[in-house]
Structure formats: C-alpha cells, structure tokens
Write an enzyme that holds these catalytic residues in place. Structure first.
Site, PDB file in Angstrom:
ATOM      1  N   LYS A   1     -33.952   5.257 -73.112  1.00  0.00           N
ATOM      2  CA  LYS A   1     -34.395   4.885 -71.772  1.00  0.00           C
ATOM      3  C   LYS A   1     -35.825   4.336 -71.777  1.00  0.00           C
ATOM      4  CE  LYS A   1     -30.430   5.737 -70.098  1.00  0.00           C
ATOM      5  NZ  LYS A   1     -29.764   6.898 -69.550  1.00  0.00           N
TER       6      LYS A   1
HETATM    7  C1  LIG Z   1     -28.458   7.640 -69.315  1.00  0.00           C
HETATM    8  C2  LIG Z   1     -27.847   7.776 -67.956  1.00  0.00           C
HETATM    9  C3  LIG Z   1     -27.642   9.023 -67.360  1.00  0.00           C
HETATM   10  C4  LIG Z   1     -27.794  10.320 -68.109  1.00  0.00           C
HETATM   11  O1  LIG Z   1     -29.085  10.535 -68.585  1.00  0.00           O
HETATM   12  P1  LIG Z   1     -29.329  11.838 -69.509  1.00  0.00           P
HETATM   13  O2  LIG Z   1     -30.814  12.014 -69.459  1.00  0.00           O
HETATM   14  O3  LIG Z   1     -28.834  11.469 -70.868  1.00  0.00           O
HETATM   15  O4  LIG Z   1     -28.597  12.961 -68.915  1.00  0.00           O
HETATM   16  C5  LIG Z   1     -27.195   9.080 -66.069  1.00  0.00           C
HETATM   17  N1  LIG Z   1     -26.926   7.962 -65.368  1.00  0.00           N
HETATM   18  C6  LIG Z   1     -27.090   6.733 -65.907  1.00  0.00           C
HETATM   19  C7  LIG Z   1     -26.797   5.534 -65.065  1.00  0.00           C
HETATM   20  C8  LIG Z   1     -27.526   6.609 -67.231  1.00  0.00           C
HETATM   21  O5  LIG Z   1     -27.646   5.390 -67.772  1.00  0.00           O
END
Ligand SMILES: *Cc1c(COP(=O)(O)O)cnc(C)c1O
Length: 403
Positions: free
Chosen positions: A204
């Site tokens: 991210k």
């Molecule tokens: C990556 C992602 C999540 C989950 O994030 P985590 O921190 O891995 O739980 C939720 N929603 C979207 C749209 C994502 O891309």
C-alpha cells in the site's frame, strides 16, 4: 538472505532495496530505507515492543494528517473495517452495501458480524460504487455502506453524505487505497462518515508490513473501537503496566478482539507517514508519465482527478480497448519482458463463496463484469526509478503494438 536483513551490515544509504537495470520490475515494492530501519531498531531498544508510547504518537500524527479527532492503530485495514462496522452497530440480519469491484476484505467483515453484504455495480469511469444502483439496492434491512476509494481516487464526499442521509445509512469508508487523498483540501478520513479504514499492508501507499488505522470524528465510535481492539478491556495496558501506582484492576465489558498494533510497526509507520506526501508526489509523476505515454494506445486510461481532488495513486489500472491481444495475453507478454502486473479486481461476484452464498450473476454487474475482462494494473510504487518507469512504458508499447 532477505534484503531487509542485511541493513545493519550495509553502508548503503536509502533505499535499502536496490535494483539493477535488467532486474524484473516487481508489481509493487515497499518504499523503505535506513530511516525506517533505524526507527525499528530504536523501538526494539526502547524495550516495550507492543502497543505503547510510539503507537500513541503514531495515532496522534495520523489523526492530524487526515484532520480527524481520533485515530486507532490496528493490525490491518480489515481489522479497522471490522471494528468500525461493529462500533456503528451492524449486527445479525443487517445488510451492508459493498461494491463488487473491491478486495474481499471489504465484504468479509460484514459476515464476521452476522450481517449480509449486498454487492453493487460500479461507475464505469471511476470504478467506485454507483450510487444510483446502490439506492435501488437499499431495503429496510440496510444499515450501512462501505464505499471504496478505488486506486486512491476519492469518491465525491458531498454525494456520499447525501446518499447516506437520504437512506439513513452509516458510512464506513474503505480507504485502503486512499492515503493521502482528499477533496477541496479535506483529506479522506477526516469527514463525517462513522469511520474510515486505512491499510499499511506492504503493497500500500505507506506501510508497516502489516497494519491499519481507523479514523473517526465520533467519540463513541473511537471509544468502542479502542475497547474492542484489545479484548474488550476497559483500560490501557501501557497505563496499567508502567505508571507507578497505577491500579491493577481492569474490567472486560465485551468479547473483544486482538487487533492492537505493535510499537515496532508504529515506529516504521511514523517514518512512512512523514514521507507520505513525497511518496504520493512521486506516484503522481509516474501516473502523469504513463497517461502521456499511453495516449495513442488501445487502452482506456484511469480516471484522473479533478483540479480540487488529490489522488493517492495507489494503483494505475488500465483497461484494454480494441487491442489486438486480450488481457491475459498482455499480462503474459509483460511478464516475459520482465514487468510484473496485477489485476484489480477480480470482482467479488466472480468469487465462488460470494457467488454461491448470495446467488450472484454476471448480468447484475455489467460494468464490473465487462471491465474485469480487460483490466490490468501497472507498477506505480514510489520506489520505481525513472529508468524503471521508462522500461514499463516501452514494454507496454511493445506488447500492444507488435503482433
Ligand atoms: C488491501 C485492501 C484491504 C485490506 O487491507 P489489509 O490491511 O491487508 O487488511 C481492504 N480493502 C481494499 C480495497 C484493499 O485493497
């Protein structure tokens, strides 16, 4: 040996991860360096390790960055979404509107609470929840909506608020892609939704390896999320264990979860947070370069932000349009040329659990179904060098223009 493991033996300055010109280009690569490694080492030496003062600082700084009254650090965006929906009162028998064009986490948390996600198709330009279709999906069981700011492009906050008000719904924003992002200078995460969930997963826009943040301006939601983050205990552990003369008693007021973020992760997060504006700017430069370089190709390019909007540019997701090859062949060719790609998303209505459990059909999601066949995401990490960006550009051109 892992690349992070050799940090202490290396004289190298930022970045910790280096690549040479011919290395394959990964789809996503964390943008971490010596500053992050030093902060983690300091956190370990501080001797507390789990949720403590560093996490409290991280929360304070993150709340300030998004202009929210509260930030609650947790182990993932999934945890933040779960805590937010729980605090917003979603429970058995309720329905929650979720776009089909998202990661399964946005919907699975609804099931954790015994409620049913109702999948909705998306807008063909932004790939975010189509509010007109969402309005038609509202029933007297609908309790909340989980909008996803796809790729980091914020949904119109005024339209979202109006929609929620008109239908009496709680809003829990999935901002896993949307940090930092905002509209009219107002960051995603600081508005009037019940809560917003951010992700610090390693791919991210900023990362703590695994981690997440819940932000809210609602005191009651913040208080409930803090309690449920740590077993339903009504007092802070740091306070109990370190304050001289602190009382040993505590109470358990609910069957809570174990979602607290460690000080080790928060130390990494504080450095990433301080670098977030610069990393976003770098991704914007890359996005602009792609948009300029691909203008003449048989591609539908991602919706750009209006002048009053800040796009986080977590993803650069294109759709093939009248190309000589299909998406799978394109992905294959890119991979053979050393450029990794990904697909965002395989819509939830295509996943066997969701499809079978809720009897979902392609025909009910025409935009997502049609877009999925043509979608592919290109590398856009802030750690990409100019040379790597140019390699992506020339590889995309080659793959689409040679038979
Ligand atoms: C990556 C992602 C999540 C989950 O994030 P985590 O921190 O891995 O739980 C939720 N929603 C979207 C749209 C994502 O891309």
């Amino acid at each position: 040996m892992s690349r992070l493991a050799d940090v202490s033996h290396s004289q190298r300055k930022d970045p910790v991860i280096t690549t040479t010109a011919d290395d394959p280009i990964p789809f996503a690569q964390p943008d971490v360096g010596d500053a992050e490694a030093d902060a983690v080492r300091d956190a370990i030496r501080a001797g507390w390790l789990t949720t403590g003062r560093i996490t409290a600082e991280f929360e304070r700084e993150f709340a300030e960055a998004v202009g929210a009254a509260h930030a609650v650090a947790v182990t993932s965006a999934t945890a933040a979404l779960h805590l937010a929906l729980e605090a917003a009162g979603v429970g058995p028998g309720d329905e929650v509107l979720v776009p089909t064009w998202t990661f399964t986490a946005s919907a699975e948390v609804v099931r954790y609470l015994g409620a049913d996600p109702v999948m909705v198709d998306v807008d063909a330009s932004t790939m975010a929840l189509d509010l007109e279709r969402a309005a038609k999906a509202v029933t007297d069981r609908t309790k909340a909506v989980v909008p996803v700011h796809f790729a980091g492009l914020p949904m119109d906050p005024a339209a979202l608020s109006r929609f929620a008000r008109d239908h009496g719904l709680q809003v829990v924003e999935d901002a896993a892609h949307a940090f930092p992002a905002g509209t009219d200078g107002r960051p995603v995460g600081g508005g009037d939704s019940a809560a917003t969930a951010f992700s610090f997963y390693s791919t991210k826009t900023m990362t703590t390896g695994e981690g997440g943040m819940l932000t809210t301006n609602d005191d009651a939601i913040a208080a409930r999320a803090r309690i449920m983050r740590l077993h339903g205990i009504d007092r802070d552990v740091l306070d109990r264990y370190t304050r001289v003369g602190a009382k040993w008693q505590y109470d358990v007021v609910a069957p809570g979860y174990k979602y607290n973020l460690t000080d080790i992760a928060s130390a990494l997060g504080r450095v990433q947070l301080s670098r977030a504006p610069g990393m976003r700017q770098r991704r914007e430069v890359i996005a602009r370069r792609y948009t300029e370089a691909f203008a003449d190709l048989p591609l539908q390019l991602p919706a750009g932000p209006a002048d009053n909007v800040t796009h986080a540019w977590h993803l650069y997701s294109v759709r093939l349009r009248d190309a000589a090859i299909d998406r799978d062949e394109f992905v294959e060719r890119m991979g053979r040329s050393g450029v990794a790609t990904s697909v965002h998303f395989i819509p939830l209505h295509k996943m066997s659990y969701w499809r079978e459990r809720f009897d979902l059909r392609d025909a009910d999601f025409p935009v997502a179904t049609e877009s999925f066949a043509r979608a592919v995401s290109l590398p856009i990490s802030s750690s990409l060098t100019d040379a790597q960006v140019e390699r992506v550009v020339s590889t995309v051109r080659d793959c689409l223009t040679t038979e």
